[in-house]
Motif scaffolding. Structure first.
Motif, mmCIF file in Angstrom:
data_model
loop_
_atom_site.group_PDB
_atom_site.id
_atom_site.type_symbol
_atom_site.label_atom_id
_atom_site.label_comp_id
_atom_site.label_asym_id
_atom_site.label_seq_id
_atom_site.Cartn_x
_atom_site.Cartn_y
_atom_site.Cartn_z
ATOM 1 N N ALA A 191 54.161 -34.622 0.515
ATOM 2 C CA ALA A 191 55.195 -33.813 -0.180
ATOM 3 C C ALA A 191 55.220 -32.548 0.504
ATOM 4 C CB ALA A 191 54.850 -33.754 -1.597
ATOM 5 N N GLY A 192 56.128 -32.083 1.080
ATOM 6 C CA GLY A 192 56.115 -31.002 1.866
ATOM 7 C C GLY A 192 55.833 -31.118 3.319
ATOM 8 N N VAL A 193 56.504 -31.766 3.981
ATOM 9 C CA VAL A 193 56.420 -32.065 5.613
ATOM 10 C C VAL A 193 56.454 -30.865 6.487
ATOM 11 C CG1 VAL A 193 58.921 -32.516 6.176
ATOM 12 C CG2 VAL A 193 57.284 -33.831 7.337
ATOM 13 N N GLY A 194 56.986 -29.737 6.027
ATOM 14 C CA GLY A 194 56.993 -28.626 6.890
ATOM 15 C C GLY A 194 57.335 -28.773 8.291
ATOM 16 N N SER A 195 56.757 -28.485 9.198
ATOM 17 C CA SER A 195 56.856 -28.633 10.771
ATOM 18 C C SER A 195 56.371 -30.059 11.138
ATOM 19 C CB SER A 195 56.578 -27.609 11.471
ATOM 20 O OG SER A 195 57.281 -26.302 10.957
ATOM 21 N N GLY A 196 55.715 -30.660 10.567
ATOM 22 C CA GLY A 196 55.275 -32.130 10.844
ATOM 23 C C GLY A 196 53.846 -32.178 11.429
ATOM 24 N N ALA A 197 53.138 -30.977 11.380
ATOM 25 C CA ALA A 197 51.684 -30.937 11.997
ATOM 26 C C ALA A 197 51.038 -31.704 11.334
ATOM 27 C CB ALA A 197 51.406 -29.631 11.697
ATOM 28 N N LEU A 198 50.550 -31.962 10.109
ATOM 29 C CA LEU A 198 50.076 -32.719 9.224
ATOM 30 C C LEU A 198 50.572 -34.182 9.479
ATOM 31 C CD1 LEU A 198 47.578 -33.396 7.460
ATOM 32 C CD2 LEU A 198 49.044 -32.975 5.395
ATOM 33 N N THR A 199 51.815 -34.570 9.191
ATOM 34 C CA THR A 199 52.308 -35.605 9.608
ATOM 35 C C THR A 199 51.814 -36.352 10.797
ATOM 36 O OG1 THR A 199 54.372 -34.956 8.509
ATOM 37 C CG2 THR A 199 54.299 -37.100 9.471
ATOM 38 N N ARG A 229 58.802 -24.361 15.029
ATOM 39 C CA ARG A 229 58.142 -24.391 13.571
ATOM 40 C C ARG A 229 59.350 -24.149 12.665
ATOM 41 N NH1 ARG A 229 52.589 -20.908 12.970
ATOM 42 N NH2 ARG A 229 51.329 -22.065 14.731
ATOM 43 N N GLY A 230 59.589 -24.725 11.455
ATOM 44 C CA GLY A 230 60.552 -24.516 10.590
ATOM 45 C C GLY A 230 59.961 -23.714 9.397
ATOM 46 N N GLU A 254 66.701 -28.358 6.831
ATOM 47 C CA GLU A 254 66.218 -27.710 8.038
ATOM 48 C C GLU A 254 64.867 -27.781 8.414
ATOM 49 O OE1 GLU A 254 66.511 -24.272 5.071
ATOM 50 O OE2 GLU A 254 67.350 -26.290 5.359
ATOM 51 N N PHE A 255 63.917 -28.056 7.444
ATOM 52 C CA PHE A 255 62.423 -28.323 7.738
ATOM 53 C C PHE A 255 62.502 -29.880 8.220
ATOM 54 C CE2 PHE A 255 60.479 -24.765 4.838
ATOM 55 C CZ PHE A 255 61.319 -23.665 5.764
ATOM 56 N N ALA A 256 62.926 -30.629 7.761
ATOM 57 C CA ALA A 256 63.017 -31.890 7.910
ATOM 58 C C ALA A 256 63.467 -32.312 9.390
ATOM 59 C CB ALA A 256 63.748 -32.953 6.993
ATOM 60 N N ASP A 257 64.495 -31.584 9.814
ATOM 61 C CA ASP A 257 64.909 -31.678 11.168
ATOM 62 C C ASP A 257 63.916 -31.276 12.063
ATOM 63 O OD1 ASP A 257 67.365 -32.793 10.181
ATOM 64 O OD2 ASP A 257 68.282 -30.751 10.395
ATOM 65 N N VAL A 258 63.317 -30.061 11.757
ATOM 66 C CA VAL A 258 62.459 -29.732 12.606
ATOM 67 C C VAL A 258 61.145 -30.837 12.735
ATOM 68 C CG1 VAL A 258 60.518 -27.713 13.278
ATOM 69 C CG2 VAL A 258 62.862 -27.084 12.632
ATOM 70 N N ALA A 259 60.554 -31.226 11.674
ATOM 71 C CA ALA A 259 59.647 -31.980 11.606
ATOM 72 C C ALA A 259 59.817 -33.254 12.346
ATOM 73 C CB ALA A 259 59.099 -32.243 10.217
ATOM 74 N N ARG A 260 61.034 -34.108 12.093
ATOM 75 C CA ARG A 260 61.568 -35.020 12.824
ATOM 76 C C ARG A 260 61.491 -34.861 14.390
ATOM 77 N NH1 ARG A 260 65.904 -35.401 10.701
ATOM 78 N NH2 ARG A 260 65.318 -36.629 8.792
ATOM 79 N N ARG A 261 61.891 -33.830 14.958
ATOM 80 C CA ARG A 261 61.788 -33.506 16.393
ATOM 81 C C ARG A 261 60.429 -33.578 17.025
ATOM 82 N NH1 ARG A 261 66.311 -30.184 15.010
ATOM 83 N NH2 ARG A 261 65.126 -28.447 15.045
#
Length: 323
Positions: free
Chosen positions: A120-128, A92-93, A149-156
């Motif tokens: 809007a607000g990707v956070g850690s990518g869970a909802l994505t 998590r970011g 930094e949040f975008a990087d975590v979500a991308r991974r």
């Protein structure tokens, strides 16, 4: 080979696999006390815990849904992780949108295959991950995140769940680092749904209204009652949406042992409020509410946005009576 044993078609981009466990896949181990371990299968590697170790090679090539015993006698149940299990244990970011809320968003915001969804607000990518699975490879999810930094975590995390390799990503996903209120108008995108998971979603409402197609849905995910009130009143003041609908969901497990059938002592209570409203056609306004607000609702202490059609004047006599 039986069709049921064939893997899910890669072009479906489901994040789900069938058949024997393969190197590079992620598995989920659960011990007798419910402790969970997620890791990637790598030939020749070992998994270590307080119950000893076990070799990844013991798992590779077997059908999921089996138990395995570690070197110190610990028993583990082995399955591929479900999406709902993956998102609560992934790195998590920022705080994640929990499965109970993701499910509500997908259902109540009517996310459909082929939809264009702005997040809007990707956070850690869970909802994505849930949005991408819902829109499918022929849809589109445009995510905006202010913090790199949040975008990087979500991308991974998104790449891990959908099993992308070599740096590729889900074909329906585009991640932009920036403020939606600025970037969305600049991109000139039109969309079917907009999900706002941020501290001040009201700041993005004008941009959301311009981007949403008539009949489209805006959905806000907010944690506090003050955020809830501010967003709802901003939607009303805008005038281009239907009356907002707000709710929260609470999840309670049940204890089941013979005749001992009762609610569990613990439950998943408040995580966030959800608010939805539909975009009206250009120049159209929803009918006025017939029910008058409660006395004092917009009284002298209220300083927030006011509906475009105005609100009844302050009834000072009613306020005095209530006081």
């Amino acid at each position: 080979m039986d069709d049921q044993l064939n893997d899910v078609a890669p072009e479906a981009w489901s994040g789900v696999h069938r058949g024997p466990l393969r190197e590079g896949e992620w598995v989920r181990l659960v011990d007798g006390k419910g402790r969970k371990h997620n890791f990637e299968l790598v030939a020749g590697k070992r998994f270590f815990s307080n119950k000893g170790h076990l070799d990844h090679d013991e798992l590779i090539g077997r059908e999921e849904g089996f138990t395995v015993t570690s070197s110190a006698g610990g028993e583990y149940l082995v399955f591929r992780p479900l999406l709902s299990e993956f998102v609560v244990s992934m790195p998590r970011g920022a705080a994640v949108v929990y499965p109970k809320d993701s499910a509500q968003i997908v259902a109540m915001a009517d996310i459909f295959p082929g939809a264009h969804v702005v997040e809007a607000g990707v956070g850690s990518g869970a909802l994505t991950c849930s949005l991408l699975r819902a829109v499918g490879p022929h849809g589109r999810v445009s995510s905006y995140e202010r913090r790199e930094e949040f975008a990087d975590v979500a991308r991974r995390n998104v790449e891990q769940f959908f099993g992308t390799a070599g740096g590729s990503t889900h074909p329906a996903w585009r991640l932009t680092v920036g403020d939606l209120a600025e970037e969305l108008p600049r991109a000139g995108e039109r969309c079917d749904r907009i999900i706002l998971d941020m501290l001040a979603p009201w700041d993005c409402l004008d941009a959301a209204a311009d981007a949403l197609l008539p009949g489209g849905i805006v959905c806000a995910y907010v944690a506090t009652t003050t955020q809830l009130s501010r967003f709802v009143e901003t939607v009303r003041a805008h005038g281009g949406f239907t009356e907002p609908h707000a709710w929260e969901s609470l999840v309670r497990d049940w204890h089941l042992e013979g005749l001992a059938v009762r609610p569990d002592h613990k439950m998943m209570g408040h995580t966030a409020f959800l608010v939805t409203a539909r975009r009206m056609a250009p120049g159209e306004r929803a009918p006025l509410k017939k029910r008058r607000p409660a006395p004092g609702a917009y009284g002298r202490d209220y300083s927030g946005p006011r509906p475009a059609n105005g609100v009844p004047p302050v009834d000072e006599e009613a306020e005095a009576t209530e006081t």
